[in-house]
Motif scaffolding. Sequence first.
Motif, PDB file in Angstrom:
ATOM      1  N   UNK A 260      60.581 -24.972   2.823  1.00 29.43           N
ATOM      2  CA  UNK A 260      61.298 -23.923   2.078  1.00 29.43           C
ATOM      3  C   UNK A 260      60.611 -23.673   0.742  1.00 29.43           C
ATOM      4  N   UNK A 261      60.581 -22.394   0.343  1.00 28.23           N
ATOM      5  CA  UNK A 261      60.016 -22.064  -0.977  1.00 28.23           C
ATOM      6  C   UNK A 261      61.010 -21.165  -1.700  1.00 28.23           C
ATOM      7  N   UNK A 262      61.547 -21.682  -2.785  1.00 30.37           N
ATOM      8  CA  UNK A 262      62.431 -20.855  -3.620  1.00 30.37           C
ATOM      9  C   UNK A 262      61.529 -19.864  -4.349  1.00 30.37           C
ATOM     10  N   UNK A 263      61.805 -18.579  -4.184  1.00 34.69           N
ATOM     11  CA  UNK A 263      60.884 -17.559  -4.702  1.00 34.69           C
ATOM     12  C   UNK A 263      61.007 -17.442  -6.216  1.00 34.69           C
ATOM     13  N   UNK A 264      59.857 -17.368  -6.892  1.00 36.35           N
ATOM     14  CA  UNK A 264      59.902 -17.363  -8.359  1.00 36.35           C
ATOM     15  C   UNK A 264      60.332 -16.025  -8.954  1.00 36.35           C
ATOM     16  N   UNK A 265      60.935 -16.099 -10.123  1.00 37.47           N
ATOM     17  CA  UNK A 265      61.214 -14.922 -10.959  1.00 37.47           C
ATOM     18  C   UNK A 265      60.392 -15.063 -12.223  1.00 37.47           C
TER      19      UNK A 265
END
Length: 354
Positions: A260-265
């Motif tokens: 899983x990759x939490x998408x960056x802001x």
Amino acid sequence: MTGSELGLVKGVLDSNFLNDGDVTEKFTGKIAKLVDAKFGVGVTSGTSAIYLSLVALGIGHGDEVIVPDITFIATANAVSMTGAKPVLIDVDLSTLNLSVTSMEAAITSKTKAVVPVHVSGRAADMDNILRVCRQRNLAVVEDAAEAFCSRHNGRHLGTFGQTGCFSFSPNKVITTGQGGVIVTNDEVIFQRLRELKDQGRPVRGTGGADVHDRIGFNFKLTNLQAAVGLGQLEKLDTRLERIRQTYQIYRDELAEAKGIRVLPFKTDKGEQPQWIDALAERRDELDSFLAENGAGCRRFWFPLHTQKPYLQSDSAFPNSTRLGRQAIWLPSAFQMTDDDVRHVSRLIAKFYGT
Ligand SMILES: Cc1ncc(COP(=O)(O)O)c(C=O)c1O
């Protein structure tokens, strides 16, 4: 609804003026000021905000409007409602937002506008979108439904295009039940929008002997809804802070997680997450596992090209097809505590065996 919504709604009921009125003006004025726009127009929804913006810009039958393939279907439906054709394009895998290369390739002599969508509050590539649209004389209507109070290089999303469209439906950072606000810095567009949402009347009258200068409709935001919105605004800062905190905890806790990759802001540039999104292997299994453990997620939209009204083959949409299978919104509710977010993160890590 934990603030002064009830009292403000009661004030409107007591005033006996429930229609679009001074409370609506107060609310829309506050929204415009918050995002540093000159004008704000209250309407019934984010969908009608996009629709009315396009109509105000003269878009209709025979025209084409470019729309990303990954968005809530409202974006394309708003274009369809004008009679113009929504032209779907692929998106960028890293931002989930429209690909400028695909946008340029889709421009024809019929193209009149582009509707960039800032998915989850993450900015579309506005610098390049505006550059191309200026060169090709195309209008830009920003679908900022998910980007209220999010900024790109310090400037608020929704204020880059001719208009910016916010939604205040129940899953947004503040809500009016249903409702939307269009912001613009262009006084001519502002006046047109005011007429369009109110049956073409430049001046509000009795509903009897009024002058209607052009065709318009009824897309008014009422004092009742605006009263709820004013109550909600009291909690805006706390909620924005809560989501930023939730995002940071997910990013930290899942930094090493496999699968899983939490998408960056770009929070340093002012981007404000509206919800926390991630790309997940075995996404549907993860979603079911989390649901069984009491953590409700939302799978991303099916790409628009797979929905019946806009059906096309996958071949032109490799990125959106992949995102449609892998993207998920993690639990992002305002009620979550830091411990709740850590608990969900641990469940996710457990699922992937990390
Ligand atoms: C990206 C996007 N566009 C448009 C809309 C439409 O807004 P509304 O539901 O207020 O019509 C929404 C949200 O619902 C949205 O998320």
